[in-house]
Motif scaffolding. Structure first.
Motif: not given
Ligand SMILES: Cc1cc2nc3c(=O)[nH]c(=O)nc-3n(C[C@H](O)[C@H](O)[C@H](O)COP(=O)(O)OP(=O)(O)OC[C@H]3O[C@@H](n4cnc5c(N)ncnc54)[C@H](O)[C@@H]3O)c2cc1C
Length: 317
Positions: A2-6, A16-27, A51-53, A157-164
């Motif tokens: 399921s999708e997790i909205l950030v 901001k960096k916190v968003t990259l943290e939240l994306l990492t957590l959401a992943r 880049e962050y998923g 932590e980066p992990a490439q997502g589709a970014g559609a």
């Protein structure tokens, strides 16, 4: 999954960096989807989110969202919750993020958790309360879990997502437009990182001794690329501006490394830094309570210890 909205936090198009943290957590819990609220998304910002998923980037580019205070962001998220049925919504536990979270919870009849410092399987959140004296594990049992996570709780932590990219049109109610932003004043930004976002914080307390002596703390902070913090004793004495106060009545920080120099470790100070990953205390009193909390402690005069530390750090660069 399921999708997790950030909800994306950004300044002038810079994520901001916190968003990259939240994306990492959401992943780790589902499929991350970033929500961009307002105009000004740039190709660079999209790349960063992907880049962050971020698999999807919902872009609500209407200027109405940022021309009014907070409420439109909650309406945008509520609309997405209704349309996409995400598994959870993550926002940064900033003053604005927490207000958005509260409003969203009311709109979606969901439970909300604020100031989480971790989020695990089953969306069980970790919170640190009563000045860090008690750790709480909590879970939302109603509706869509809405969780406000403190900056620096997760290492990005980066992990490439589709970014559609998917455009979203939001129909704001009149109530959401009740408070209009009439002016934005840019705060002078120094070369140091923002206190609540910094990965390293060096704080000084009464032991620093004077406003001039804070240059010792600043020297170490600059050598480490850190933000400067202060105890209330130091800010009340006028040695350092109040905006840098860490603690119950100041800022809450959760860096990877917190260095407390000349700070006794009163409960009200701990409340603002207790969740730091590694705590180093420098204090001339071996009985100072801060040592109970510290991972590493140096018993000594900070005016001797801190300059030596700065020198060593500088040598290794
Ligand atoms: C409602 C309320 C809210 C509060 N909110 C906050 C808050 O948000 N943040 C906050 O910080 N406080 C807060 N306080 C105040 C808090 O209780 C403490 O008074 C304060 O944190 C003490 O600051 P300090 O550790 O710098 O000073 P002190 O407690 O005086 O400690 C100074 C320390 O420096 C050491 N020292 C002295 N000289 C040296 C030296 N040369 N080298 C090394 N060590 C040295 C001493 O051994 C001592 O441990 C609050 C209090 C109340 C009642």
């Amino acid at each position: 999954m399921s999708e997790i909205l950030v909800l994306v936090e950004q300044v002038e198009g810079e994520v901001k960096k916190v968003t990259l943290e939240l994306l990492t957590l959401a992943r780790s819990l589902g499929t991350p989807a970033a929500v961009w609220a307002g105009p000004g998304i740039t190709p660079g910002a999209k790349d960063r989110l992907a880049e962050y998923g971020a698999e999807t980037i919902y872009v609500a580019g209407s200027s109405d969202i940022v021309d009014h205070v907070v409420a439109p962001k909650a309406e945008l998220l509520a609309q997405l919750v209704a349309a996409k049925s995400p598994a959870a919504v993550l926002v940064a536990a900033t003053a604005e993020g927490k207000e958005v979270a509260g409003r969203l919870a009311v709109k979606t009849d969901s439970g909300v958790i604020t100031d989480a410092v971790g989020l695990g399987e089953g969306f069980v959140a970790d919170q640190s309360i009563f000045g860090g004296g008690v750790n709480v594990h909590s879970r939302v049992r109603r509706g869509t879990p809405i969780v406000a996570v403190r900056p620096n709780s997760t290492a990005p932590e980066p992990a490439q997502g589709a970014g559609a990219e998917e455009e979203v049109t939001v129909a704001l109610t009149d109530a959401a437009k009740a408070a209009r932003v009439v002016e934005r004043v840019k705060q002078e930004k120094g070369a140091r990182p923002e206190l609540t976002e910094a990965a390293i914080v060096v704080s000084g307390g009464r032991g620093v001794g004077s406003a001039e002596n804070f240059s010792v703390i600043e020297g170490l902070a600059d050598a480490l690329g850190a933000a400067v913090g202060a105890s209330r004793a130091a800010t009340d004495a006028g040695w350092y501006p109040h905006q840098f106060q860490v603690g119950q009545t100041g800022k809450t920080v959760s860096p990877q490394l917190y260095i407390a120099a000349g700070i006794s470790g009163a409960i009200q100070h701990r409340a603002g830094m207790q969740t730091a990953k590694t705590i180093v205390a420098i204090n001339k009193d071996p009985e100072a309570p801060i040592f109970e909390l510290a991972d590493y402690g140096v018993v000594g005069d900070l005016h001797q210890v801190v300059p030596q530390l700065t020198e060593e750090v500088t040598k290794r660069k």
